[in-house]
Design a protein around this motif. Structure first.
Motif, PDB file in Angstrom:
ATOM      1  N   HIS A 247       0.842  -1.192   0.000  1.00  7.18           N
ATOM      2  CA  HIS A 247       0.000   0.000   0.000  1.00  7.18           C
ATOM      3  C   HIS A 247       0.878   1.242   0.000  1.00  7.18           C
ATOM      4  O   HIS A 247       1.667   1.451   0.916  1.00  7.18           O
ATOM      5  CB  HIS A 247      -0.902  -0.019   1.241  1.00  7.18           C
ATOM      6  CG  HIS A 247      -1.838   1.142   1.313  1.00  7.18           C
ATOM      7  ND1 HIS A 247      -2.443   1.530   2.488  1.00  7.18           N
ATOM      8  CD2 HIS A 247      -2.279   2.010   0.358  1.00  7.18           C
ATOM      9  CE1 HIS A 247      -3.214   2.573   2.252  1.00  7.18           C
ATOM     10  NE2 HIS A 247      -3.127   2.885   0.971  1.00  7.18           N
TER      11      HIS A 247
ATOM     12  N   LEU B 131      -6.774  -3.841  -1.702  1.00 16.50           N
ATOM     13  CA  LEU B 131      -6.105  -3.524  -0.443  1.00 16.50           C
ATOM     14  C   LEU B 131      -6.892  -4.014   0.769  1.00 16.50           C
ATOM     15  O   LEU B 131      -8.102  -4.217   0.706  1.00 16.50           O
ATOM     16  CB  LEU B 131      -5.894  -2.008  -0.317  1.00 16.50           C
ATOM     17  CG  LEU B 131      -4.960  -1.356  -1.333  1.00 16.50           C
ATOM     18  CD1 LEU B 131      -4.875   0.146  -1.083  1.00 16.50           C
ATOM     19  CD2 LEU B 131      -3.572  -1.984  -1.279  1.00 16.50           C
TER      20      LEU B 131
ATOM     21  N   SER C 162      -1.427  -1.857   6.638  1.00 16.75           N
ATOM     22  CA  SER C 162      -2.179  -2.067   5.404  1.00 16.75           C
ATOM     23  C   SER C 162      -1.289  -2.708   4.351  1.00 16.75           C
ATOM     24  O   SER C 162      -0.066  -2.538   4.356  1.00 16.75           O
ATOM     25  CB  SER C 162      -2.746  -0.739   4.883  1.00 16.75           C
ATOM     26  OG  SER C 162      -1.725   0.239   4.750  1.00 16.75           O
TER      27      SER C 162
END
Length: 234
Positions: A138, A182, A203
């Motif tokens: 990410h 994601l 993330s």
């Protein structure tokens, strides 16, 4: 007939030099950190011209009083008490600078993007971030504003009024909620009096986060990191 002095005053006079010396050594440590934060005990002792035992004793006192704090790597940084005294550092700035070493460690340990968000109107603001080392992950930058979605958004919404009396540790998660590829995990960070300071999160790709065992490992890492942060936050 000789006069007998006040015993209490005599003790104060005798102990003053030692107290002044300890204060000078403590200030020397703060000056050392002022030149460079993120130092180990050995580095602080060497740069402050102190032996390690003395430096450790002084650092423990400074840490207890909030003038320094220690991260998971046993490196020392300025604490929030200095901001209170000088009034030159806001809580948000202190959080961002103090959170960064912990985010760096999380990103290094997990390979995922570690971030800290707080509220900015009806959106969430990334006030600190550390990118992971994985090839696919990410991409996030300090200053990015995002909708109140995803794991961090849910944390900020859920605890906007602060820590509930019946609060129990919980990791919020989102899989493909904002961006299909994601996923994220997040936990709330509270002040000592229960005020919500922000959301600590990890993330990365949905593919990795969907694996139960891997996700549990990340949750455990977040829990350890959160405990260290709460020990340093006033």
């Amino acid at each position: 007939m000789s006069r007998k002095g006040n015993p209490e005053q005599a003790v104060q006079k005798q102990s003053a030099p030692a107290g002044v010396a300890a204060l000078e050594r403590g200030l020397s440590i703060l000056r050392t950190l002022g030149q460079q934060e993120g130092l180990s005990l050995t580095e602080i002792a060497q740069r402050s011209d102190l032996n390690k035992a003395t430096a450790l004793r002084l650092l423990r006192t400074l840490e207890q009083q909030g003038f320094v704090w220690r991260d998971g790597r046993q490196l020392y940084y300025f604490g929030y008490a200095l901001a209170v005294i000088t009034r030159n550092l806001s809580m948000d700035n202190w959080l961002a600078s103090s959170m960064q070493p912990e985010l760096d460690l999380l990103a290094k340990q997990t390979g995922e993007t570690a971030s800290f968000f707080n509220c900015s109107g009806e959106q969430r603001l990334c006030v600190a971030v550390a990118m992971g080392w994985r090839d696919v992950g990410h991409r996030l930058c300090t200053g990015d504003t995002l909708p109140m979605t995803g794991a961090s958004g849910h944390v900020l919404t859920e605890f906007s009024d602060g820590r509930p009396k019946d609060y129990e540790f919980k990791v919020f998660q989102s899989l493909g909620e904002r961006v299909a590829e994601l996923a994220a995990l997040a936990v709330p960070v509270f002040s000592g009096d229960g005020k919500l300071l922000g959301a600590l999160g990890l993330s990365g790709t949905r593919t990795r986060f969907q694996e139960d065992e891997y996700r549990q490992e990340l949750c455990a890492q977040l829990g350890v990191s959160l405990k260290r942060i709460h020990s340093a936050v006033p």
